[in-house]
Design an enzyme around this catalytic site. Sequence first.
Site, PDB file in Angstrom:
ATOM      1  CG  PHE A 104     -17.331 -12.963 -26.538  1.00  0.00           C
ATOM      2  CD1 PHE A 104     -16.987 -13.449 -25.274  1.00  0.00           C
ATOM      3  CD2 PHE A 104     -18.079 -11.786 -26.598  1.00  0.00           C
ATOM      4  CE1 PHE A 104     -17.371 -12.779 -24.113  1.00  0.00           C
ATOM      5  CE2 PHE A 104     -18.465 -11.121 -25.451  1.00  0.00           C
ATOM      6  CZ  PHE A 104     -18.115 -11.624 -24.200  1.00  0.00           C
TER       7      PHE A 104
ATOM      8  CE  LYS B  93     -18.216 -13.523 -38.035  1.00  0.00           C
ATOM      9  NZ  LYS B  93     -17.396 -13.112 -36.857  1.00  0.00           N
TER      10      LYS B  93
ATOM     11  NE  ARG C 288     -14.912  -9.504 -29.409  1.00  0.00           N
ATOM     12  CZ  ARG C 288     -15.982  -8.974 -28.851  1.00  0.00           C
ATOM     13  NH1 ARG C 288     -16.313  -9.300 -27.622  1.00  0.00           N
ATOM     14  NH2 ARG C 288     -16.720  -8.110 -29.492  1.00  0.00           N
TER      15      ARG C 288
ATOM     16  CB  SER D 274     -24.523  -6.789 -29.121  1.00  0.00           C
ATOM     17  OG  SER D 274     -24.032  -6.485 -30.400  1.00  0.00           O
TER      18      SER D 274
ATOM     19  CB  CYS E 216     -27.604 -13.694 -23.544  1.00  0.00           C
ATOM     20  SG  CYS E 216     -28.100 -15.396 -23.727  1.00  0.00           S
TER      21      CYS E 216
ATOM     22  CD  GLU F 217     -26.210  -7.616 -22.929  1.00  0.00           C
ATOM     23  OE1 GLU F 217     -25.884  -7.149 -24.032  1.00  0.00           O
ATOM     24  OE2 GLU F 217     -26.542  -8.796 -22.773  1.00  0.00           O
TER      25      GLU F 217
HETATM   26  P1  NAD Z   1     -21.424  -8.946 -31.088  1.00  0.00           P
HETATM   27  O1  NAD Z   1     -22.734  -8.453 -31.541  1.00  0.00           O
HETATM   28  O2  NAD Z   1     -20.318  -7.971 -30.924  1.00  0.00           O
HETATM   29  O3  NAD Z   1     -20.852 -10.053 -32.131  1.00  0.00           O
HETATM   30  C1  NAD Z   1     -21.620 -11.147 -32.540  1.00  0.00           C
HETATM   31  C2  NAD Z   1     -21.194 -11.550 -33.955  1.00  0.00           C
HETATM   32  O4  NAD Z   1     -21.451 -10.468 -34.848  1.00  0.00           O
HETATM   33  C3  NAD Z   1     -19.711 -11.882 -34.070  1.00  0.00           C
HETATM   34  O5  NAD Z   1     -19.564 -13.004 -34.887  1.00  0.00           O
HETATM   35  C4  NAD Z   1     -19.125 -10.626 -34.712  1.00  0.00           C
HETATM   36  O6  NAD Z   1     -18.007 -10.896 -35.512  1.00  0.00           O
HETATM   37  C5  NAD Z   1     -20.266 -10.079 -35.539  1.00  0.00           C
HETATM   38  N1  NAD Z   1     -20.257  -8.619 -35.644  1.00  0.00           N
HETATM   39  C6  NAD Z   1     -19.830  -7.738 -34.689  1.00  0.00           C
HETATM   40  N2  NAD Z   1     -19.976  -6.468 -35.132  1.00  0.00           N
HETATM   41  C7  NAD Z   1     -20.516  -6.543 -36.368  1.00  0.00           C
HETATM   42  C8  NAD Z   1     -20.899  -5.554 -37.340  1.00  0.00           C
HETATM   43  N3  NAD Z   1     -20.784  -4.260 -37.099  1.00  0.00           N
HETATM   44  N4  NAD Z   1     -21.422  -5.979 -38.501  1.00  0.00           N
HETATM   45  C9  NAD Z   1     -21.558  -7.307 -38.750  1.00  0.00           C
HETATM   46  N5  NAD Z   1     -21.199  -8.281 -37.871  1.00  0.00           N
HETATM   47  C10 NAD Z   1     -20.683  -7.910 -36.695  1.00  0.00           C
HETATM   48  O7  NAD Z   1     -21.667  -9.780 -29.747  1.00  0.00           O
HETATM   49  P2  NAD Z   1     -20.593 -10.392 -28.752  1.00  0.00           P
HETATM   50  O8  NAD Z   1     -19.919  -9.301 -28.009  1.00  0.00           O
HETATM   51  O9  NAD Z   1     -19.742 -11.390 -29.460  1.00  0.00           O
HETATM   52  O10 NAD Z   1     -21.553 -11.208 -27.779  1.00  0.00           O
HETATM   53  C11 NAD Z   1     -22.165 -10.661 -26.638  1.00  0.00           C
HETATM   54  C12 NAD Z   1     -23.601 -10.266 -26.922  1.00  0.00           C
HETATM   55  O11 NAD Z   1     -24.337 -11.394 -27.376  1.00  0.00           O
HETATM   56  C13 NAD Z   1     -24.342  -9.798 -25.671  1.00  0.00           C
HETATM   57  O12 NAD Z   1     -25.117  -8.690 -26.008  1.00  0.00           O
HETATM   58  C14 NAD Z   1     -25.213 -10.989 -25.298  1.00  0.00           C
HETATM   59  O13 NAD Z   1     -26.360 -10.664 -24.543  1.00  0.00           O
HETATM   60  C15 NAD Z   1     -25.566 -11.503 -26.639  1.00  0.00           C
HETATM   61  N6  NAD Z   1     -25.988 -12.892 -26.588  1.00  0.00           N
HETATM   62  C16 NAD Z   1     -27.312 -13.153 -26.844  1.00  0.00           C
HETATM   63  C17 NAD Z   1     -27.771 -14.459 -26.782  1.00  0.00           C
HETATM   64  C18 NAD Z   1     -29.203 -14.777 -27.088  1.00  0.00           C
HETATM   65  O14 NAD Z   1     -29.503 -15.931 -27.405  1.00  0.00           O
HETATM   66  N7  NAD Z   1     -30.110 -13.828 -27.025  1.00  0.00           N
HETATM   67  C19 NAD Z   1     -26.888 -15.501 -26.456  1.00  0.00           C
HETATM   68  C20 NAD Z   1     -25.551 -15.187 -26.212  1.00  0.00           C
HETATM   69  C21 NAD Z   1     -25.116 -13.876 -26.290  1.00  0.00           C
END
Ligand code: NAD
Length: 499
Positions: free
Chosen positions: A149, A173, A177, A226, A281, A384
């Site tokens: 998001f 995908k 949010r 995450s 991140c 985090e």
């Molecule tokens: P998230 O892991 O909750 O969601 C990311 C994606 O995964 C979304 O599209 C979501 O629909 C999907 N998803 C969520 N739960 C799932 C499940 N149980 N099974 C399958 N798919 C699922 O992350 P978020 O809250 O949207 O984003 C924040 C996180 O992303 C933070 O931890 C941040 O550090 C990380 N982030 C990392 C980078 C990087 O390049 N390393 C960049 C941006 C954000």
Amino acid sequence: MQELTHYINGEMVKGTSGRFTDVYNPATGEVQAKVPLASIEELTKAIEDAAEAQVAWAATNPQRRARVMMKFGALINEHMEELAELVSKEHGKTIPDAKGDVQRGLEVVEVCMGAPSMLKGEYMDNGGPGIDLYAMRQALGVVAGITPFNFPAMIPLWKMAPAIACGNAMILKPSERCPSTSLRLAELLTEAGLPKGVLQVINGDKEVVDGILDNETIQAVGFVGSTPIAQYIYGRAATNGKRAQCFGGAKNHMIIMPDADLDKAADALIGAGYGAAGERCMAISVAVPVGQETADKLIEKLVPRVEALKVGPYTAGDDVDYGPVITAASKERINKLITSGVEQGADLVIDGRDFSLQGYENGFFCGPSLFDNVTPDMEIYKEEIFGPVLSTVRTETYEEALDLIMTNNYGNGTAIYTADGDTARDFAHRVNVGMVGINFPIPVPLSYFSFGGWKKSAFGDLNQYGPDAFKFYTKTKTVTARWFSGIKDGAALNFKAMD
Ligand code: NAD
């Protein structure tokens, strides 16, 4: 109530699964739209259509594909205000920050305008007697991008632009949010000349993600989110034989050496710690001053700066430093973590928990919090937080500070503030983190380098965007060729008499 759609075969398509989830306005706490959650049937059909479209797209010469990127880049520029507004509306970040979100994605599109030169392959003349070798880079087929998001424009662009420029079709995908920016970007790509079906935006939750991971047509998965989900997706995609790169969460430290310019370091910590409400991140969430005197002076400089931060809705314009966090649950989690920090003995120098904004009492705003004397065993250090909370871990020596970072589970970004080139060089060389800043707080590499963390911040091979992306989104085929002597020295074309 606005009903959002998917984007399939060049148009906005209503969801048919009957399942929806709410999209909030984080500044007011109100539901502003509902987004459809695709069924496996909807996903499968979109993948089949993408596979069909991909064949002609891969056969389109790379320069023509690059021209679509050129037009796309121009359209993103033209629609910058509109895209930034879409980002802010669902994410809550300020408009200047949202423009940065679009801009850093656009820069990846710009690199993809030069895709042909990245796809040239390799050639070895006369690798053996009369033998030539060449390696081609060919598109994978249909690939998937699953995005978080917190950068609703940048990260979908990091995924779609290189994948498509390489000749793949993509199932994107986005985060449920903040789905609207991806839908609009897909529309702009069609306007730029991308054939229908090459980019399909499928909204959904775990059901559709699992569908992607188990679908046999999908060749590769690029995930950002995450760490637990990144690890899960990497495991399942790899088990199913897919190429996968899954980028996870972070805990980024900044070392402040006694010789650092402390005003500059404090300013950097404010931007990197509290910008975008800490929902980056690459946010710096841990300040690591070396020496008690450095720590005391740093805290002294941080306090007035943190107290001066202005928190509000993006609609308040330039008068706001950062906006709300993404959900009520996220706000509650952040406040709980702050409470755990107090209970475990850290000094809460500034407490943002009771923050409330007049007229926006139901919004998901968190005031800025500042901790001193945090230790590595505390939850606020281990987790985090992904909120506007900066922790200070005091250390006595540079080696102790370096060791703290080296033993942390995450390895996304890190920084050092110092006036000494030797210390900075030693740090850059030894630290086990993927992206390093020297007197630079958020070292997100420019688009012609590439982005990726180490340790639990990334699973799989290769980084995102830059030269690595062209490797990730293509497979290598190597040809070893020999031609036997033929017409040039053997064939006689004259009318010969019988011997
Ligand atoms: P998230 O892991 O909750 O969601 C990311 C994606 O995964 C979304 O599209 C979501 O629909 C999907 N998803 C969520 N739960 C799932 C499940 N149980 N099974 C399958 N798919 C699922 O992350 P978020 O809250 O949207 O984003 C924040 C996180 O992303 C933070 O931890 C941040 O550090 C990380 N982030 C990392 C980078 C990087 O390049 N390393 C960049 C941006 C954000």
